[in-house]
Design a protein around this motif. Structure first.
Motif, PDB file in Angstrom:
ATOM      1  N   UNK A  44       0.855  -1.176   0.000  1.00 12.39           N
ATOM      2  CA  UNK A  44       0.000   0.000   0.000  1.00 12.39           C
ATOM      3  C   UNK A  44       0.895   1.232   0.000  1.00 12.39           C
ATOM      4  N   UNK A  45       1.247   1.703  -1.189  1.00  9.76           N
ATOM      5  CA  UNK A  45       2.135   2.860  -1.304  1.00  9.76           C
ATOM      6  C   UNK A  45       3.486   2.575  -0.687  1.00  9.76           C
ATOM      7  N   UNK A  46       3.880   3.401   0.280  1.00  9.66           N
ATOM      8  CA  UNK A  46       5.178   3.256   0.937  1.00  9.66           C
ATOM      9  C   UNK A  46       5.118   2.351   2.161  1.00  9.66           C
ATOM     10  N   UNK A  47       4.002   1.650   2.348  1.00  6.62           N
ATOM     11  CA  UNK A  47       3.831   0.801   3.522  1.00  6.62           C
ATOM     12  C   UNK A  47       3.245  -0.547   3.128  1.00  6.62           C
ATOM     13  N   UNK A  48       3.183  -1.436   4.099  1.00  6.10           N
ATOM     14  CA  UNK A  48       2.442  -2.686   3.960  1.00  6.10           C
ATOM     15  C   UNK A  48       1.211  -2.603   4.863  1.00  6.10           C
ATOM     16  N   UNK A  49       0.064  -2.939   4.305  1.00  5.70           N
ATOM     17  CA  UNK A  49      -1.140  -3.097   5.100  1.00  5.70           C
ATOM     18  C   UNK A  49      -1.148  -4.541   5.603  1.00  5.70           C
ATOM     19  N   UNK A  50      -1.113  -4.707   6.913  1.00  5.89           N
ATOM     20  CA  UNK A  50      -1.031  -6.035   7.517  1.00  5.89           C
ATOM     21  C   UNK A  50      -2.363  -6.346   8.187  1.00  5.89           C
ATOM     22  N   UNK A  51      -2.899  -7.551   7.906  1.00  8.22           N
ATOM     23  CA  UNK A  51      -4.224  -7.923   8.385  1.00  8.22           C
ATOM     24  C   UNK A  51      -4.186  -9.328   8.991  1.00  8.22           C
ATOM     25  N   UNK A  52      -4.883  -9.494  10.105  1.00 11.79           N
ATOM     26  CA  UNK A  52      -4.972 -10.804  10.757  1.00 11.79           C
ATOM     27  C   UNK A  52      -6.394 -11.032  11.230  1.00 11.79           C
ATOM     28  N   UNK A  53      -6.833 -12.277  11.188  1.00  9.52           N
ATOM     29  CA  UNK A  53      -8.178 -12.624  11.646  1.00  9.52           C
ATOM     30  C   UNK A  53      -8.113 -13.903  12.467  1.00  9.52           C
ATOM     31  N   UNK A  54      -8.735 -13.883  13.632  1.00  9.29           N
ATOM     32  CA  UNK A  54      -8.744 -15.050  14.520  1.00  9.29           C
ATOM     33  C   UNK A  54      -9.975 -14.997  15.419  1.00  9.29           C
ATOM     34  N   UNK A  55     -10.515 -16.164  15.772  1.00 12.16           N
ATOM     35  CA  UNK A  55     -11.598 -16.214  16.749  1.00 12.16           C
ATOM     36  C   UNK A  55     -11.094 -16.707  18.104  1.00 12.16           C
ATOM     37  N   UNK A  56     -11.931 -16.602  19.096  1.00 10.06           N
ATOM     38  CA  UNK A  56     -11.719 -17.273  20.378  1.00 10.06           C
ATOM     39  C   UNK A  56     -12.794 -18.350  20.481  1.00 10.06           C
ATOM     40  N   UNK A  57     -12.396 -19.592  20.327  1.00  7.85           N
ATOM     41  CA  UNK A  57     -13.352 -20.699  20.370  1.00  7.85           C
ATOM     42  C   UNK A  57     -13.198 -21.549  21.621  1.00  7.85           C
ATOM     43  N   UNK A  58     -12.060 -21.427  22.319  1.00  6.20           N
ATOM     44  CA  UNK A  58     -11.914 -22.090  23.609  1.00  6.20           C
ATOM     45  C   UNK A  58     -12.782 -21.368  24.635  1.00  6.20           C
ATOM     46  N   UNK A  59     -13.069 -22.054  25.734  1.00  8.98           N
ATOM     47  CA  UNK A  59     -13.758 -21.401  26.842  1.00  8.98           C
ATOM     48  C   UNK A  59     -12.804 -20.365  27.428  1.00  8.98           C
ATOM     49  N   UNK A  60     -13.078 -19.107  27.137  1.00  9.57           N
ATOM     50  CA  UNK A  60     -12.176 -18.047  27.591  1.00  9.57           C
ATOM     51  C   UNK A  60     -12.274 -17.884  29.107  1.00  9.57           C
ATOM     52  N   UNK A  61     -11.237 -17.291  29.678  1.00  7.30           N
ATOM     53  CA  UNK A  61     -11.289 -16.971  31.094  1.00  7.30           C
ATOM     54  C   UNK A  61     -12.476 -16.047  31.347  1.00  7.30           C
ATOM     55  N   UNK A  62     -13.136 -16.167  32.499  1.00  8.43           N
ATOM     56  CA  UNK A  62     -14.341 -15.374  32.772  1.00  8.43           C
ATOM     57  C   UNK A  62     -14.139 -13.885  32.499  1.00  8.43           C
ATOM     58  N   UNK A  63     -15.025 -13.336  31.641  1.00 10.87           N
ATOM     59  CA  UNK A  63     -14.968 -11.915  31.339  1.00 10.87           C
ATOM     60  C   UNK A  63     -13.820 -11.497  30.452  1.00 10.87           C
TER      61      UNK A  63
END
Length: 346
Positions: A44-63
């Motif tokens: 993207x011009x003089x830079x790189x556009x960096x993108x990441x996608x991830x879910x949380x599917x484990x039972x996350x810590x409360x809250x």
């Protein structure tokens, strides 16, 4: 009888086959999808556009589901050399969810965005009977200058594999929160269980500051954020992405004493346990010692734990674990060890 796919990561061979049917090589794509690739990079011009996608599917810590989804995506972006800047979240809640639980998820998400320097710019929220517990997914976007893009394809034969931070902090905290009774029956003291659960907060699962401390280091080629499947699977993924062989010294791997305690009590291999909170780095061999010293001086325990080499003709010998009882294939965990405890029938 046909057996369905088990919970956990898709088998790498299946994932590679699926990706072959998708358009992944656009003209502006600097780094597309693949095994061992934390995020994507687009010119993207003089830079790189960096993108990441991830879910949380484990039972996350409360809250903590909102915070966790921010951190795992920020970790992936920062590994390529980009500052995490803009975040989009998709939050799905089951019918009957308490309003306080939704509020807690949003609060933790907002606090985590602020902690990594990102702004929440959009997303989607929904109550749906398609889920039985909250499921949160996110996309983090950032910019990297055109002279700072760290990718596993830059790793060369003779480069060192360096571990930064203790492995399996995330999995240790999760098991200490979700498997309290089982740990107690195994003889782990209540104080030790509480201390292990607290690792989710300190040192926590974010590697943003850790990666920033590594940026610009002489000889740094790549950073990788071990997650599901643990540090062993992450090392194998780096070798696959680089198209190289790898030898890992088992005795050099870094683990917190509470991780060793929890793993022994549960009868699992900590090397295959959720490992957000540490990094693996590919570093030019001549610069490895100085790199380890640099990270140690910044407050992060580090060690050279292996080295990359040319891939042998026999792919089964491509990734080797050297242990006291002799060399053997580096274990891969397509199903995280935490799942063996929390979802044994999944």
């Amino acid at each position: 009888m046909r057996i369905g796919v088990r919970s956990g990561k898709l088998d790498p061979a299946l994932l590679e086959a699926l990706l072959r049917h998708a358009p992944t090589n656009g003209a502006a794509v600097a780094l597309g999808p693949g095994i061992g690739r934390d995020a994507a990079a687009v010119r993207l011009g003089e830079s790189y556009l960096v993108l990441a996608a991830d879910p949380i599917t484990f039972d996350a810590l409360p809250g903590r589901a909102g915070a966790a989804v921010v951190h795992v995506n920020a970790n992936d972006v920062v590994c390529l050399g980009a500052a995490p800047s803009w975040f989009l979240a998709t939050m799905l809640f089951p019918p009957g969810v308490a309003e306080a639980e939704v509020e807690a998820a949003f609060a933790s998400l907002g606090a985590a965005c602020a902690s990594v320097g990102a702004t929440l710019v959009g997303g989607h929220t929904e109550v749906s009977d398609a889920v039985t517990r909250p499921v949160v997914a996110g996309t983090m976007v950032g910019l990297a200058p055109n002279d700072r893009l760290y990718t596993p394809t830059a790793i060369r034969p003779g480069d060192a594999l360096v571990q930064i931070g203790a492995a399996a902090i995330e999995g240790t905290a999760l098991l200490a929160s979700q498997a309290v009774e089982a740990l107690g029956r195994a003889g782990v003291a209540a104080g030790e269980i509480a201390a292990a659960a607290a690792l989710g907060e300190e040192p926590g699962i974010s590697v943003v500051a850790m990666a920033r401390a590594a940026w610009g280091a002489p000889g740094l080629r790549a950073l990788h954020d071990p997650t599901e499947g643990g540090v062993a699977t992450a090392a194998w993924e780096m070798a696959q992405a680089a198209g190289l062989g790898l030898e890992v010294e088992e005795s050099a791997l870094i683990a917190h004493p509470l991780t060793l305690l929890v793993a022994a009590a549960m009868g699992i291999d900590w090397r295959g346990l959720l490992a957000s909170g540490c990094l693996l780095a590919g570093v030019a061999g001549a610069d490895a010692e100085a790199f380890v010293g640099r990270m140690g001086a910044a407050g992060y325990p580090s060690a050279q734990v292996g080295h990359f080499n040319r891939t042998p003709e026999d792919d089964a010998e491509a990734a080797i674990l050297r242990a006291s009882e002799g060399p053997r294939a580096l274990p891969r965990f397509t199903r995280d060890e935490a799942l063996r405890v929390l979802r044994p029938k999944g």
